[in-house]
Design a protein around this motif. Structure first.
Motif, PDB file in Angstrom:
ATOM      1  N   VAL A  64       0.861  -1.191   0.000  1.00 59.74           N
ATOM      2  CA  VAL A  64       0.000   0.000   0.000  1.00 59.74           C
ATOM      3  C   VAL A  64       0.893   1.235   0.000  1.00 59.74           C
ATOM      4  CG1 VAL A  64      -1.640   1.336   1.352  1.00 59.74           C
ATOM      5  CG2 VAL A  64      -1.935  -1.124   1.119  1.00 59.74           C
ATOM      6  N   GLU A  65       0.606   2.135  -0.918  1.00 56.67           N
ATOM      7  CA  GLU A  65       1.413   3.342  -1.029  1.00 56.67           C
ATOM      8  C   GLU A  65       0.518   4.553  -1.222  1.00 56.67           C
ATOM      9  OE1 GLU A  65       2.449   3.229  -5.695  1.00 56.67           O
ATOM     10  OE2 GLU A  65       3.511   1.786  -4.440  1.00 56.67           O
ATOM     11  N   ALA A  66       1.033   5.710  -0.900  1.00 54.47           N
ATOM     12  CA  ALA A  66       0.367   6.996  -1.099  1.00 54.47           C
ATOM     13  C   ALA A  66      -1.022   7.019  -0.476  1.00 54.47           C
ATOM     14  CB  ALA A  66       0.293   7.333  -2.588  1.00 54.47           C
ATOM     15  N   ALA A  67      -1.093   6.750   0.808  1.00 55.91           N
ATOM     16  CA  ALA A  67      -2.373   6.778   1.502  1.00 55.91           C
ATOM     17  C   ALA A  67      -2.645   8.169   2.053  1.00 55.91           C
ATOM     18  CB  ALA A  67      -2.377   5.755   2.634  1.00 55.91           C
ATOM     19  N   ASN A  68      -3.911   8.570   2.038  1.00 58.23           N
ATOM     20  CA  ASN A  68      -4.346   9.860   2.565  1.00 58.23           C
ATOM     21  C   ASN A  68      -5.594   9.679   3.396  1.00 58.23           C
ATOM     22  OD1 ASN A  68      -2.410  11.609   1.386  1.00 58.23           O
ATOM     23  ND2 ASN A  68      -3.483  11.428  -0.568  1.00 58.23           N
ATOM     24  N   LEU A  69      -5.750  10.511   4.388  1.00 56.32           N
ATOM     25  CA  LEU A  69      -6.955  10.589   5.191  1.00 56.32           C
ATOM     26  C   LEU A  69      -7.638  11.895   4.801  1.00 56.32           C
ATOM     27  CD1 LEU A  69      -7.848   8.560   7.349  1.00 56.32           C
ATOM     28  CD2 LEU A  69      -7.019  10.124   9.065  1.00 56.32           C
ATOM     29  N   THR A  70      -8.878  11.822   4.299  1.00 59.14           N
ATOM     30  CA  THR A  70      -9.547  12.990   3.737  1.00 59.14           C
ATOM     31  C   THR A  70     -10.891  13.213   4.404  1.00 59.14           C
ATOM     32  OG1 THR A  70      -8.515  12.487   1.612  1.00 59.14           O
ATOM     33  CG2 THR A  70     -10.312  14.071   1.590  1.00 59.14           C
ATOM     34  N   LEU A  71     -11.156  14.453   4.814  1.00 58.80           N
ATOM     35  CA  LEU A  71     -12.455  14.847   5.357  1.00 58.80           C
ATOM     36  C   LEU A  71     -13.310  15.371   4.212  1.00 58.80           C
ATOM     37  CD1 LEU A  71     -14.367  15.532   7.777  1.00 58.80           C
ATOM     38  CD2 LEU A  71     -13.216  17.751   7.863  1.00 58.80           C
ATOM     39  N   HIS A  72     -14.491  14.784   4.039  1.00 61.95           N
ATOM     40  CA  HIS A  72     -15.443  15.208   3.009  1.00 61.95           C
ATOM     41  C   HIS A  72     -16.681  15.771   3.690  1.00 61.95           C
ATOM     42  CE1 HIS A  72     -13.429  12.951  -0.272  1.00 61.95           C
ATOM     43  NE2 HIS A  72     -13.130  12.114   0.704  1.00 61.95           N
TER      44      HIS A  72
END
Length: 184
Positions: free
Chosen positions: A142-150
């Motif tokens: 797993v690469e380039a993971a982000n946590l995003t608030l929508h």
């Protein structure tokens, strides 16, 4: 000249046409109303563990790696409420790339906000509400993971739209072994 029913029909047709034009104008102009929400997501820790699924609808008997996130959310979304906002749907996703699966987006937390008083979010040391697990049952590769608030404003009248508020990087460590935990 005209009888009562013809006049009533003409008046009703005019009223319905006027209401339809008004509804179209409302739905087109609502996304243009300015709002200035403040928001921040801070990732405190990521722990991975290996275990069996606890989801009653997941009938796989293989063990998998799960990630438990601890995060803070500071948000004031009250400025997004206007006369056409019924509620706000706020959710956090983990977005990542994995071998064999180009794009992965997993919802890890959500909340329905019904009024401006509930729109001030101050969450401390909050954990993910939904399990974070990869399709391959492991986070290897797993690469380039982000946590995003929508944030999705739900209007009384008109189309829903999505506002990606903030995104922070996320690194998923490998589990140490069965029921082992590795902190970040």
């Amino acid at each position: 000249m005209y009888n009562f029913l013809q006049r009533l029909s003409a008046l009703t047709s005019f009223a319905m046409s006027t209401l339809m034009v008004l509804a179209i104008l409302i739905s087109v102009t609502t996304p243009l109303i300015p709002s200035s929400p403040t928001h921040a997501v801070t990732l405190r820790s990521v722990q991975t563990t290996t275990g069996r699924p606890v989801d009653p609808f997941d009938k796989t008997s293989r063990s998998a790696e799960y990630a438990r996130l601890t995060f803070d959310v500071d948000a004031d979304l009250s400025s997004m409420f206007n006369w056409n906002t019924k509620l706000l749907f706020a959710y956090i996703t983990a977005d990542y790339r994995a071998p064999g699966f180009e794009t992965n987006r997993v919802v890890v937390w959500d909340r329905i906000i019904r009024n401006p008083r509930q729109a001030k979010l101050r969450l401390r040391k909050h954990h993910n509400k939904y399990s974070l697990r990869n399709y391959a049952l492991t986070f290897e590769g797993v690469e380039a993971a982000n946590l995003t608030l929508h944030i999705n404003p739900v209007p009384y009248l008109g189309l829903m739209y999505d506002k990606s508020a903030t995104s922070i990087p996320l690194s998923l460590p490998r589990a140490a072994g069965p029921a082992g935990q590795v902190g970040r």
